[in-house]
Scaffold this motif. Structure first.
Motif, PDB file in Angstrom:
ATOM      1  N   ILE A 186     -76.677  19.164  35.091  1.00  0.00           N
ATOM      2  CA  ILE A 186     -76.452  19.287  33.649  1.00  0.00           C
ATOM      3  C   ILE A 186     -76.293  20.763  33.311  1.00  0.00           C
ATOM      4  O   ILE A 186     -77.257  21.515  33.318  1.00  0.00           O
ATOM      5  CB  ILE A 186     -77.616  18.647  32.852  1.00  0.00           C
ATOM      6  CG1 ILE A 186     -77.845  17.205  33.316  1.00  0.00           C
ATOM      7  CG2 ILE A 186     -77.346  18.726  31.361  1.00  0.00           C
ATOM      8  CD1 ILE A 186     -76.626  16.304  33.226  1.00  0.00           C
TER       9      ILE A 186
ATOM     10  N   GLY B 143     -75.897  21.284  28.412  1.00  0.00           N
ATOM     11  CA  GLY B 143     -76.757  20.637  27.420  1.00  0.00           C
ATOM     12  C   GLY B 143     -77.050  19.211  27.835  1.00  0.00           C
ATOM     13  O   GLY B 143     -76.230  18.553  28.462  1.00  0.00           O
ATOM     14  N   VAL B 144     -78.233  18.747  27.494  1.00  0.00           N
ATOM     15  CA  VAL B 144     -78.674  17.407  27.879  1.00  0.00           C
ATOM     16  C   VAL B 144     -78.303  16.421  26.775  1.00  0.00           C
ATOM     17  O   VAL B 144     -78.698  16.605  25.626  1.00  0.00           O
ATOM     18  CB  VAL B 144     -80.201  17.375  28.119  1.00  0.00           C
ATOM     19  CG1 VAL B 144     -80.651  15.975  28.505  1.00  0.00           C
ATOM     20  CG2 VAL B 144     -80.599  18.388  29.180  1.00  0.00           C
ATOM     21  N   ASN B 145     -77.545  15.393  27.125  1.00  0.00           N
ATOM     22  CA  ASN B 145     -77.249  14.340  26.156  1.00  0.00           C
ATOM     23  C   ASN B 145     -78.046  13.093  26.528  1.00  0.00           C
ATOM     24  O   ASN B 145     -78.645  13.012  27.606  1.00  0.00           O
ATOM     25  CB  ASN B 145     -75.738  14.067  26.054  1.00  0.00           C
ATOM     26  CG  ASN B 145     -75.142  13.570  27.361  1.00  0.00           C
ATOM     27  OD1 ASN B 145     -75.802  12.920  28.166  1.00  0.00           O
ATOM     28  ND2 ASN B 145     -73.876  13.876  27.566  1.00  0.00           N
ATOM     29  N   ALA B 146     -78.054  12.118  25.658  1.00  0.00           N
ATOM     30  CA  ALA B 146     -78.848  10.902  25.864  1.00  0.00           C
ATOM     31  C   ALA B 146     -78.411  10.136  27.110  1.00  0.00           C
ATOM     32  O   ALA B 146     -79.254   9.557  27.806  1.00  0.00           O
ATOM     33  CB  ALA B 146     -78.771  10.001  24.633  1.00  0.00           C
TER      34      ALA B 146
END
Length: 175
Positions: free
Chosen positions: A34, A37-40
């Motif tokens: 990643i 940015g970390v997304n759901a």
């Protein structure tokens, strides 16, 4: 610190290690894959996949072996090997190095190499095949590491999360 000054302590994982293994896995996986940015989508995957319960199941499974590298504070890396996992490329091994993770701050200290050699020794000891492994095609550090350790690319496969596919190189030790 240079690799020659690091004393690596390798041992079989214990059930009491499961929370440390889960936390280390999340740290390494997110840090490796990643980048922006970390997304759901990825958070849900990593939180479901790297759990105390998942590691406890693996440690109780006779087809799984997990070795950890431990320093004076705690676990800084591990190798997970799974038997009865046919290679997706044209290679006869049915033993897979499922995971080899070292905390990024410990890269370059010989921990990954020690874990890999301990895992290969364990496979010989318990009479499992010399293992194959797959790593993300964009993970240049891992690709370089495995090549330096004598592994050769024998094919490709894909890592899948839901409907997303990511190309992986399949490595094996060729005679």
């Amino acid at each position: 610190m240079s690799a020659s000054f690091v004393e690596v302590s390798i041992r079989p994982a214990r059930l009491s290690d499961c929370s440390s293994l889960a936390a280390l896995s999340i740290e390494v996986w997110l840090g490796t894959y990643i980048r922006e940015g970390v997304n759901a989508f990825f958070a849900d995957y990593v939180l479901a996949h790297y759990t105390v319960e998942q590691f406890a199941r693996a440690l109780k499974d006779p087809a799984e072996r997990v070795l950890v590298s431990e320093n004076s504070i705690g676990i800084d890396g591990y190798i997970r090997i799974t038997n009865d996992q046919p290679c997706p490329a044209n290679h006869p091994s049915t033993t897979e190095i499922t995971t080899l993770y070292v905390q990024p701050r410990h890269h370059g200290n010989g921990i990954g190499q020690e874990l890999l050699h301990a895992g290969l020794d364990l496979c010989r000891e318990i009479e499992w095949d010399t293992p194959w492994l797959a790593t993300n095609s964009e993970n240049t550090n891992a690709l370089s590491f495995y090549k330096k350790q004598g592994f050769t690319i024998v094919g490709q496969t894909h890592f899948e999360i839901e409907d997303q596919r990511y190309c992986n190189e399949v490595f094996a030790v060729c005679a």
